[in-house]
Design an enzyme around this catalytic site. Structure first.
Site, PDB file in Angstrom:
ATOM      1  N   GLY A 287       0.778  -1.533  -0.049  1.00  0.00           N
ATOM      2  CA  GLY A 287       0.471   0.074   0.245  1.00  0.00           C
ATOM      3  C   GLY A 287       1.194   1.166  -0.342  1.00  0.00           C
ATOM      4  O   GLY A 287       1.745   1.482  -0.973  1.00  0.00           O
ATOM      5  N   GLU A 288       1.111   2.138   0.926  1.00  0.00           N
ATOM      6  CA  GLU A 288       1.242   3.445   0.673  1.00  0.00           C
ATOM      7  C   GLU A 288       1.649   3.732   2.057  1.00  0.00           C
ATOM      8  O   GLU A 288       0.784   3.451   3.037  1.00  0.00           O
ATOM      9  CB  GLU A 288       0.272   4.654   0.883  1.00  0.00           C
ATOM     10  CG  GLU A 288       1.709   5.475   0.009  1.00  0.00           C
ATOM     11  CD  GLU A 288       1.751   6.131   0.537  1.00  0.00           C
ATOM     12  OE1 GLU A 288       3.372   6.701   0.389  1.00  0.00           O
ATOM     13  OE2 GLU A 288       2.163   6.862   2.109  1.00  0.00           O
TER      14      GLU A 288
ATOM     15  N   CYS B 165       5.838  -5.771   0.783  1.00  0.00           N
ATOM     16  CA  CYS B 165       6.260  -4.033  -0.204  1.00  0.00           C
ATOM     17  C   CYS B 165       6.337  -3.027   1.081  1.00  0.00           C
ATOM     18  O   CYS B 165       6.904  -2.768   1.794  1.00  0.00           O
ATOM     19  CB  CYS B 165       5.104  -3.908  -0.958  1.00  0.00           C
ATOM     20  SG  CYS B 165       5.584  -2.853  -2.632  1.00  0.00           S
TER      21      CYS B 165
ATOM     22  N   ARG C  83      12.663   3.549  -0.278  1.00  0.00           N
ATOM     23  CA  ARG C  83      12.017   3.150  -1.046  1.00  0.00           C
ATOM     24  C   ARG C  83      11.934   3.686  -2.813  1.00  0.00           C
ATOM     25  O   ARG C  83      12.652   4.724  -2.853  1.00  0.00           O
ATOM     26  CB  ARG C  83      10.662   4.339  -0.304  1.00  0.00           C
ATOM     27  CG  ARG C  83      10.547   3.376   1.222  1.00  0.00           C
ATOM     28  CD  ARG C  83       9.456   5.068   1.730  1.00  0.00           C
ATOM     29  NE  ARG C  83       8.216   5.057   0.905  1.00  0.00           N
ATOM     30  CZ  ARG C  83       7.437   6.547   0.975  1.00  0.00           C
ATOM     31  NH1 ARG C  83       7.823   7.239   2.056  1.00  0.00           N
ATOM     32  NH2 ARG C  83       6.340   5.905   1.219  1.00  0.00           N
TER      33      ARG C  83
ATOM     34  N   ILE D 249       5.800  -3.396  -8.035  1.00  0.00           N
ATOM     35  CA  ILE D 249       5.354  -2.448  -7.872  1.00  0.00           C
ATOM     36  C   ILE D 249       5.985  -1.300  -6.940  1.00  0.00           C
ATOM     37  O   ILE D 249       5.604  -1.122  -6.178  1.00  0.00           O
ATOM     38  CB  ILE D 249       3.254  -2.316  -7.585  1.00  0.00           C
ATOM     39  CG1 ILE D 249       3.078  -3.730  -8.000  1.00  0.00           C
ATOM     40  CG2 ILE D 249       2.325  -1.057  -7.565  1.00  0.00           C
ATOM     41  CD1 ILE D 249       1.998  -3.796  -8.330  1.00  0.00           C
ATOM     42  N   ARG D 250       6.714   0.492  -7.329  1.00  0.00           N
ATOM     43  CA  ARG D 250       7.370   1.210  -6.587  1.00  0.00           C
ATOM     44  C   ARG D 250       7.500   0.643  -5.438  1.00  0.00           C
ATOM     45  O   ARG D 250       7.681   1.132  -4.325  1.00  0.00           O
ATOM     46  CB  ARG D 250       5.992   2.679  -6.318  1.00  0.00           C
ATOM     47  CG  ARG D 250       5.276   2.709  -7.687  1.00  0.00           C
ATOM     48  CD  ARG D 250       4.423   3.994  -7.714  1.00  0.00           C
ATOM     49  NE  ARG D 250       5.218   4.979  -6.278  1.00  0.00           N
ATOM     50  CZ  ARG D 250       5.787   6.223  -6.555  1.00  0.00           C
ATOM     51  NH1 ARG D 250       6.461   6.073  -7.836  1.00  0.00           N
ATOM     52  NH2 ARG D 250       6.393   6.597  -5.298  1.00  0.00           N
TER      53      ARG D 250
ATOM     54  N   HIS E 285       4.950  -8.779  -4.557  1.00  0.00           N
ATOM     55  CA  HIS E 285       3.625  -8.776  -3.837  1.00  0.00           C
ATOM     56  C   HIS E 285       3.080  -9.784  -4.464  1.00  0.00           C
ATOM     57  O   HIS E 285       2.335 -10.487  -5.432  1.00  0.00           O
ATOM     58  CB  HIS E 285       2.782  -7.866  -4.751  1.00  0.00           C
ATOM     59  CG  HIS E 285       2.765  -6.297  -4.601  1.00  0.00           C
ATOM     60  ND1 HIS E 285       2.195  -6.741  -3.142  1.00  0.00           N
ATOM     61  CD2 HIS E 285       3.959  -5.674  -5.080  1.00  0.00           C
ATOM     62  CE1 HIS E 285       2.422  -5.115  -3.419  1.00  0.00           C
ATOM     63  NE2 HIS E 285       3.345  -4.827  -3.810  1.00  0.00           N
TER      64      HIS E 285
ATOM     65  N   GLU F  17       1.067 -12.114  -3.122  1.00  0.00           N
ATOM     66  CA  GLU F  17      -1.209 -11.894  -3.638  1.00  0.00           C
ATOM     67  C   GLU F  17      -1.720 -11.482  -4.482  1.00  0.00           C
ATOM     68  O   GLU F  17      -2.664 -11.830  -4.581  1.00  0.00           O
ATOM     69  CB  GLU F  17      -0.738 -10.961  -2.120  1.00  0.00           C
ATOM     70  CG  GLU F  17      -1.343  -9.485  -2.019  1.00  0.00           C
ATOM     71  CD  GLU F  17       0.458  -9.268  -1.996  1.00  0.00           C
ATOM     72  OE1 GLU F  17       1.193 -10.515  -2.298  1.00  0.00           O
ATOM     73  OE2 GLU F  17       0.042  -7.858  -2.083  1.00  0.00           O
TER      74      GLU F  17
HETATM   75  N1  GLN Z   1       6.319   3.131  -3.490  1.00  0.00           N
HETATM   76  C1  GLN Z   1       5.243   2.053  -1.686  1.00  0.00           C
HETATM   77  C2  GLN Z   1       5.732   3.148  -0.305  1.00  0.00           C
HETATM   78  O1  GLN Z   1       7.371   3.725  -0.495  1.00  0.00           O
HETATM   79  C3  GLN Z   1       5.255   0.603  -1.466  1.00  0.00           C
HETATM   80  C4  GLN Z   1       4.697   0.045  -2.571  1.00  0.00           C
HETATM   81  C5  GLN Z   1       4.000  -0.933  -2.848  1.00  0.00           C
HETATM   82  O2  GLN Z   1       3.484  -1.392  -1.286  1.00  0.00           O
HETATM   83  N2  GLN Z   1       3.229  -1.407  -3.969  1.00  0.00           N
HETATM   84  O3  GLN Z   1       5.205   3.265   0.483  1.00  0.00           O
END
Ligand code: GLN
Length: 201
Positions: free
Chosen positions: A47-48, A79, A106, A135-136, A172, A174
Site C-alpha cells: 500500500g502506501e 512491499c 523506498r 510495484i514501486r 507481491h 498476493e
Molecule cells: N511505494 C510504496 C511506499 O513506499 C510501496 C509500494 C507498494 O506497497 N506496492 O510506500
C-alpha cells in the site's frame, strides 16, 4: 483453530485474505486493537507506507502489533508492509515498526521501471521459479547478520528475507495465483502456534 490476521487499514489486504482462505486458513481483517487478540500471525500488506503508518497510530495498533512480535508471533510484510517492518528507511527519521534488521530505500528501482515482473528462485519454496511482481517496490539495501535471504534478483539484491518468525518480501505474492509464499507463511504460523501451545502445556 489457527487464525491469521491481515492488517486491513489500506492497501491490497483483500488479495492476501483471498489467497489465505484458498489455502483453508481462518483469517481476520485487523483494524482495531481488539482484532489482534487471538490471532496467531499477521500479514502487513502493500500500500502506501506513510498512510499505513499514520493509520496504525490513529487506530492504536502500534503497541498490540509490537507486543505480538515480541511474543514471537510470525509477521509477514509485503512491499509497504516490508518497509513498515524495517529498522531503517532512507528519508524517514523513525521506523514504522522497526522489527527487522534491514535498511530500505523506498521506490528505489527508478521511475522508468516503476513496476516490473520477473521470475526468481526461492529454494525454500521448491524448484519452480516464483513470478515476482514489483510495484514501486522498496529496495533492501542492507541485511543484518540474523537475516536469512530467501531470494535475490539476478544482480544480488535481496527481495525475500526472514529473521526468526518475521518474513518480508519486496514484491507481491498476493497478486499472483501462486500460493506457495502464503503456504510457507501459514506453515510458520502453525509451527509457532503448536510450539507455544506445547510450551504452555
Ligand atoms: N511505494 C510504496 C511506499 O513506499 C510501496 C509500494 C507498494 O506497497 N506496492 O510506500
Amino acid at each position: 483453530m489457527t487464525i491469521v490476521g491481515v492488517l486491513a487499514l489500506q492497501g491490497d489486504f483483500a488479495e492476501h485474505v483471498a489467497l489465505l482462505r484458498r489455502l483453508g486458513a481462518e483469517t481476520r481483517e485487523v483494524r482495531l486493537p481488539s482484532d489482534v487478540t487471538g490471532i496467531h500471525g499477521l500479514v502487513l500488506p502493500g500500500g502506501e507506507t506513510t498512510t499505513i503508518s499514520r493509520l496504525i497510530d490513529q487506530y492504536g495498533l502500534r503497541d498490540p502489533i509490537l507486543s505480538m512480535a515480541r511474543e514471537g508471533a510470525p509477521l509477514w510484510g509485503t512491499c509497504a508492509g516490508l518497509i513498515a517492518m524495517a529498522r531503517k528507511t532512507e528519508g524517514r527519521d523513525d521506523p514504522v515498526l522497526g522489527l527487522m534488521d534491514i535498511d530500505i530505500e523506498r521506490n528505489a528501482y527508478g521511475r522508468q521501471v516503476d513496476s516490473f515482473e520477473t521470475e526468481i528462485d526461492v529454494p525454500a519454496l521448491g524448484e519452480a521459479r516464483f513470478h515476482a511482481i514489483f510495484i514501486r517496490a522498496p529496495r533492501i539495501q542492507r541485511t543484518g547478520p540474523e537475516v536469512e535471504i530467501l531470494a535475490r534478483l539476478e544482480d544480488g539484491t535481496a527481495v525475500a528475507v526472514r529473521q526468526g518468525a518475521l518474513l518480508g518480501t519486496s514484491f507481491h505474492p498476493e497478486l499472483t495465483e501462486d500460493p506457495r509464499f502464503h503456504a510457507y507463511f501459514l506453515r510458520t504460523v502453525k509451527e509457532r502456534e503448536h510450539s507455544s501451545r506445547v510450551a504452555a502445556g
